[in-house]
Write a protein that holds these residues in place. Structure first.
Motif, PDB file in Angstrom:
ATOM      1  N   SER A 124       0.855  -1.184   0.000  1.00 10.34           N
ATOM      2  CA  SER A 124       0.000   0.000   0.000  1.00 10.34           C
ATOM      3  C   SER A 124       0.891   1.233   0.000  1.00 10.34           C
ATOM      4  CB  SER A 124      -0.886   0.013   1.249  1.00 10.34           C
ATOM      5  OG  SER A 124      -1.750  -1.096   1.278  1.00 10.34           O
ATOM      6  N   VAL A 125       0.652   2.149  -0.939  1.00 11.76           N
ATOM      7  CA  VAL A 125       1.414   3.396  -0.980  1.00 11.76           C
ATOM      8  C   VAL A 125       0.689   4.411  -0.099  1.00 11.76           C
ATOM      9  CG1 VAL A 125       2.264   5.287  -2.413  1.00 11.76           C
ATOM     10  CG2 VAL A 125       2.318   2.928  -3.270  1.00 11.76           C
ATOM     11  N   ILE A 126       1.348   4.786   0.994  1.00  9.34           N
ATOM     12  CA  ILE A 126       0.787   5.744   1.946  1.00  9.34           C
ATOM     13  C   ILE A 126       1.811   6.862   2.084  1.00  9.34           C
ATOM     14  CG2 ILE A 126      -0.055   6.098   4.295  1.00  9.34           C
ATOM     15  CD1 ILE A 126      -0.764   3.080   4.340  1.00  9.34           C
ATOM     16  N   ARG A 127       1.554   7.966   1.425  1.00 12.85           N
ATOM     17  CA  ARG A 127       2.554   9.029   1.325  1.00 12.85           C
ATOM     18  C   ARG A 127       2.841   9.673   2.679  1.00 12.85           C
ATOM     19  NH1 ARG A 127       3.160   9.464  -4.026  1.00 12.85           N
ATOM     20  NH2 ARG A 127       1.325   9.261  -5.370  1.00 12.85           N
ATOM     21  N   LEU A 128       4.051  10.230   2.799  1.00 15.95           N
ATOM     22  CA  LEU A 128       4.393  10.998   3.985  1.00 15.95           C
ATOM     23  C   LEU A 128       3.439  12.185   4.118  1.00 15.95           C
ATOM     24  CD1 LEU A 128       8.280  11.126   3.626  1.00 15.95           C
ATOM     25  CD2 LEU A 128       6.970   9.724   5.222  1.00 15.95           C
ATOM     26  N   PRO A 129       3.078  12.531   5.352  1.00 15.87           N
ATOM     27  CA  PRO A 129       2.178  13.671   5.541  1.00 15.87           C
ATOM     28  C   PRO A 129       2.882  14.981   5.223  1.00 15.87           C
ATOM     29  CG  PRO A 129       3.028  12.932   7.646  1.00 15.87           C
ATOM     30  CD  PRO A 129       3.500  11.932   6.641  1.00 15.87           C
ATOM     31  N   ILE A 130       2.090  15.968   4.885  1.00 16.03           N
ATOM     32  CA  ILE A 130       2.605  17.319   4.656  1.00 16.03           C
ATOM     33  C   ILE A 130       2.241  18.153   5.878  1.00 16.03           C
ATOM     34  CG2 ILE A 130       2.479  19.360   3.203  1.00 16.03           C
ATOM     35  CD1 ILE A 130       1.698  17.517   0.893  1.00 16.03           C
ATOM     36  N   PRO A 131       3.232  18.506   6.684  1.00 16.74           N
ATOM     37  CA  PRO A 131       2.925  19.279   7.896  1.00 16.74           C
ATOM     38  C   PRO A 131       2.488  20.691   7.536  1.00 16.74           C
ATOM     39  CG  PRO A 131       5.300  19.158   7.584  1.00 16.74           C
ATOM     40  CD  PRO A 131       4.687  18.286   6.521  1.00 16.74           C
ATOM     41  N   GLN A 132       1.647  21.275   8.369  1.00 16.79           N
ATOM     42  CA  GLN A 132       1.274  22.670   8.178  1.00 16.79           C
ATOM     43  C   GLN A 132       2.290  23.534   8.917  1.00 16.79           C
ATOM     44  OE1 GLN A 132      -1.551  23.723   6.170  1.00 16.79           O
ATOM     45  NE2 GLN A 132      -1.065  21.628   5.594  1.00 16.79           N
ATOM     46  N   PHE A 268      15.333  30.435 -11.005  1.00 14.98           N
ATOM     47  CA  PHE A 268      14.204  30.131 -10.130  1.00 14.98           C
ATOM     48  C   PHE A 268      13.490  31.399  -9.661  1.00 14.98           C
ATOM     49  CE2 PHE A 268      12.425  28.873  -5.930  1.00 14.98           C
ATOM     50  CZ  PHE A 268      11.592  27.854  -6.375  1.00 14.98           C
ATOM     51  N   GLN A 269      12.167  31.359  -9.703  1.00 13.56           N
ATOM     52  CA  GLN A 269      11.334  32.448  -9.210  1.00 13.56           C
ATOM     53  C   GLN A 269      10.524  31.938  -8.018  1.00 13.56           C
ATOM     54  OE1 GLN A 269      11.357  35.661 -10.445  1.00 13.56           O
ATOM     55  NE2 GLN A 269      13.084  34.923 -11.676  1.00 13.56           N
ATOM     56  N   PRO A 270      10.926  32.277  -6.802  1.00 11.60           N
ATOM     57  CA  PRO A 270      10.235  31.723  -5.628  1.00 11.60           C
ATOM     58  C   PRO A 270       8.795  32.208  -5.519  1.00 11.60           C
ATOM     59  CG  PRO A 270      11.789  33.435  -4.979  1.00 11.60           C
ATOM     60  CD  PRO A 270      12.020  33.183  -6.443  1.00 11.60           C
ATOM     61  N   GLU A 271       7.942  31.309  -5.028  1.00 12.16           N
ATOM     62  CA  GLU A 271       6.530  31.636  -4.796  1.00 12.16           C
ATOM     63  C   GLU A 271       6.106  31.059  -3.453  1.00 12.16           C
ATOM     64  OE1 GLU A 271       3.595  31.279  -8.144  1.00 12.16           O
ATOM     65  OE2 GLU A 271       5.200  30.043  -8.966  1.00 12.16           O
ATOM     66  N   VAL A 272       5.050  31.631  -2.921  1.00 12.06           N
ATOM     67  CA  VAL A 272       4.386  31.069  -1.745  1.00 12.06           C
ATOM     68  C   VAL A 272       2.939  30.796  -2.133  1.00 12.06           C
ATOM     69  CG1 VAL A 272       3.732  31.387   0.661  1.00 12.06           C
ATOM     70  CG2 VAL A 272       5.894  32.335  -0.171  1.00 12.06           C
ATOM     71  N   LEU A 273       2.520  29.539  -2.006  1.00 11.29           N
ATOM     72  CA  LEU A 273       1.176  29.105  -2.376  1.00 11.29           C
ATOM     73  C   LEU A 273       0.443  28.623  -1.134  1.00 11.29           C
ATOM     74  CD1 LEU A 273       2.262  26.903  -5.429  1.00 11.29           C
ATOM     75  CD2 LEU A 273       1.609  29.325  -5.478  1.00 11.29           C
ATOM     76  N   ASP A 274      -0.853  28.408  -1.259  1.00  2.86           N
ATOM     77  CA  ASP A 274      -1.575  27.743  -0.176  1.00  2.86           C
ATOM     78  C   ASP A 274      -1.020  26.325  -0.041  1.00  2.86           C
ATOM     79  OD1 ASP A 274      -3.206  29.898   0.336  1.00  2.86           O
ATOM     80  OD2 ASP A 274      -4.790  29.203  -1.030  1.00  2.86           O
ATOM     81  N   PRO A 275      -0.625  25.902   1.175  1.00  9.54           N
ATOM     82  CA  PRO A 275      -0.045  24.564   1.314  1.00  9.54           C
ATOM     83  C   PRO A 275      -1.059  23.469   1.021  1.00  9.54           C
ATOM     84  CG  PRO A 275      -0.370  25.595   3.462  1.00  9.54           C
ATOM     85  CD  PRO A 275      -0.659  26.642   2.441  1.00  9.54           C
ATOM     86  N   PRO A 276      -0.604  22.329   0.502  1.00  6.45           N
ATOM     87  CA  PRO A 276      -1.514  21.205   0.275  1.00  6.45           C
ATOM     88  C   PRO A 276      -2.122  20.722   1.588  1.00  6.45           C
ATOM     89  CG  PRO A 276       0.628  20.840  -0.765  1.00  6.45           C
ATOM     90  CD  PRO A 276       0.791  22.008   0.144  1.00  6.45           C
ATOM     91  N   ARG A 277      -3.307  20.168   1.503  1.00  7.24           N
ATOM     92  CA  ARG A 277      -3.986  19.652   2.688  1.00  7.24           C
ATOM     93  C   ARG A 277      -3.927  18.121   2.685  1.00  7.24           C
ATOM     94  NH1 ARG A 277      -4.533  23.622   6.492  1.00  7.24           N
ATOM     95  NH2 ARG A 277      -4.914  25.603   5.394  1.00  7.24           N
ATOM     96  N   TYR A 278      -2.907  17.609   3.294  1.00 13.43           N
ATOM     97  CA  TYR A 278      -2.750  16.159   3.417  1.00 13.43           C
ATOM     98  C   TYR A 278      -1.891  15.922   4.657  1.00 13.43           C
ATOM     99  CZ  TYR A 278      -1.018  11.416   2.618  1.00 13.43           C
ATOM    100  OH  TYR A 278      -0.677  10.088   2.770  1.00 13.43           O
ATOM    101  N   GLY A 279      -2.557  15.569   5.763  1.00 16.61           N
ATOM    102  CA  GLY A 279      -1.851  15.476   7.030  1.00 16.61           C
ATOM    103  C   GLY A 279      -1.950  14.120   7.688  1.00 16.61           C
ATOM    104  N   TRP A 280      -1.672  14.097   8.985  1.00 14.55           N
ATOM    105  CA  TRP A 280      -1.631  12.832   9.719  1.00 14.55           C
ATOM    106  C   TRP A 280      -2.989  12.131   9.760  1.00 14.55           C
ATOM    107  CZ3 TRP A 280       2.075   9.740  10.455  1.00 14.55           C
ATOM    108  CH2 TRP A 280       3.389  10.208  10.554  1.00 14.55           C
ATOM    109  N   ALA A 281      -4.082  12.889   9.769  1.00 10.33           N
ATOM    110  CA  ALA A 281      -5.401  12.244   9.753  1.00 10.33           C
ATOM    111  C   ALA A 281      -5.580  11.428   8.486  1.00 10.33           C
ATOM    112  CB  ALA A 281      -6.511  13.290   9.884  1.00 10.33           C
ATOM    113  N   ASP A 282      -5.098  11.952   7.347  1.00 13.90           N
ATOM    114  CA  ASP A 282      -5.186  11.223   6.075  1.00 13.90           C
ATOM    115  C   ASP A 282      -4.294   9.977   6.099  1.00 13.90           C
ATOM    116  OD1 ASP A 282      -6.762  13.323   4.440  1.00 13.90           O
ATOM    117  OD2 ASP A 282      -5.088  14.455   5.249  1.00 13.90           O
ATOM    118  N   VAL A 283      -3.092  10.120   6.656  1.00 16.72           N
ATOM    119  CA  VAL A 283      -2.176   8.969   6.751  1.00 16.72           C
ATOM    120  C   VAL A 283      -2.778   7.896   7.639  1.00 16.72           C
ATOM    121  CG1 VAL A 283       0.111   8.234   7.524  1.00 16.72           C
ATOM    122  CG2 VAL A 283      -0.148  10.402   6.314  1.00 16.72           C
TER     123      VAL A 283
END
Length: 297
Positions: A124-132, A268-283
């Motif tokens: 099962s592929v269970i990706r690492l969470p993305i911390p906020q 490279f042109q740095p940007e700040v975007l809304d972070p993805p929503r995929y955290g420990w609850a999803d994992v």
């Protein structure tokens, strides 16, 4: 499910195991700083596995773990999955041990599709969470930053060589891994090494970086990359199966580098975007689904 959690809390794999258990809520935990052969409670066992936490070598680690688990159902979250780039002899030794453990497990979990392809057993592929990460974007011009523990293979030396004389300022955000102090002393002649940072300190230091970089030569999962993404940052990262996979999952956040790092940094042109929503609850939900499918509750 009984969670056998081994290793110091600061170790990335141990931290993953502890955070997963916390996200799941009420679970039974057997906690060990160092792996032992003490009898385990009856019931299914889950472990987050990297060989050096479980024994003197990969064969011994797997042999001792399987003997200790006995006939109990076994679920394994695999980390530091072997790669040919680590050297033919080491790869062969570790690969055989990891394949043996996967074949014995009732549930096999990996952090990426790239890692899943290594195993003969289905996984099962269970990706690492993305911390906020709440990081104020206030970059210092010309700063190039690498995040996480420092050890050979994460590309520090290649960045130093590529950017030598360019005017960029390299900052390495993290502590030196044990055993690599002499290697890091050479790095410190060309870059700033912050040492260990608390979560708040790390968030602040990330905000000071203009150009975030993940320059690993060979990687199949990266908590450092997830942390940059969790701060909403766009990132320069080595082109690989793994970064192509993450780029397809989260388009527009990674600029993959296959040629000159100097040219990539210049463009490279740095940007700040809304972070993805995929955290420990999803994992946690993904692990629960995997256990349910295998009849392990």
């Amino acid at each position: 499910m009984i969670h056998l959690i081994v290793g110091p809390a600061a170790h990335g794999v141990t931290a993953y195991a502890l955070q997963l258990a916390d996200a799941l809520g009420t679970v039974d935990i057997v906690r060990e700083e160092t792996f032992t052969e003490a009898p385990l409670p009856d019931g299914p066992i889950h472990v987050a596995f990297t060989d050096h936490l479980f024994g003197a070598g990969p064969d011994a680690a797997v042999e001792t773990l399987l003997a200790r688990v006995g006939e109990r159902p076994l679920s394994v979250s695999f980390h530091d999955v072997p790669q040919p780039e680590e050297g033919a002899e080491r790869f062969a030794r570790r690969a055989a041990a990891y394949q043996r453990l996967a074949a014995a497990a009732d549930v096999v979990g990996t952090n990426s599709e790239h890692e899943a392809r290594f195993f003969d057993a289905p996984s099962s592929v269970i990706r690492l969470p993305i911390p906020q990460v709440h990081s104020e974007f206030d970059p210092e011009p010309g700063t190039v930053g690498v995040l996480g523990y420092l050890y050979p293979g994460k590309g520090h030396e290649y960045l130093i060589a590529a950017l030598d004389g360019s005017g960029y300022r390299l900052r390495f955000l993290g502590a030196v891994s044990k055993g690599h102090e002499a290697w890091a002393e050479e790095l410190a002649r060309h870059a700033e090494i912050t040492g260990w940072l608390s979560d708040d300190e790390l968030a602040a230091e990330m905000g000071r970086i203009e150009i975030p970089v993940c320059a690993h030569r060979h990687f199949s999962a990266s908590g450092s990359l997830m942390t940059w993404l969790g701060a909403g940052r766009t990132v320069l990262a080595t082109d690989s199966d793994y970064t192509r996979e993450i780029d397809a999952w989260l388009p527009g956040r990674i600029t993959r580098v296959s040629g000159s790092w100097r040219d990539a940094v210049d463009a490279f042109q740095p940007e700040v975007l809304d972070p993805p929503r995929y955290g420990w609850a999803d994992v946690a939900t993904a692990w629960e689904d995997a256990w349910h499918s295998a009849g392990l509750e």
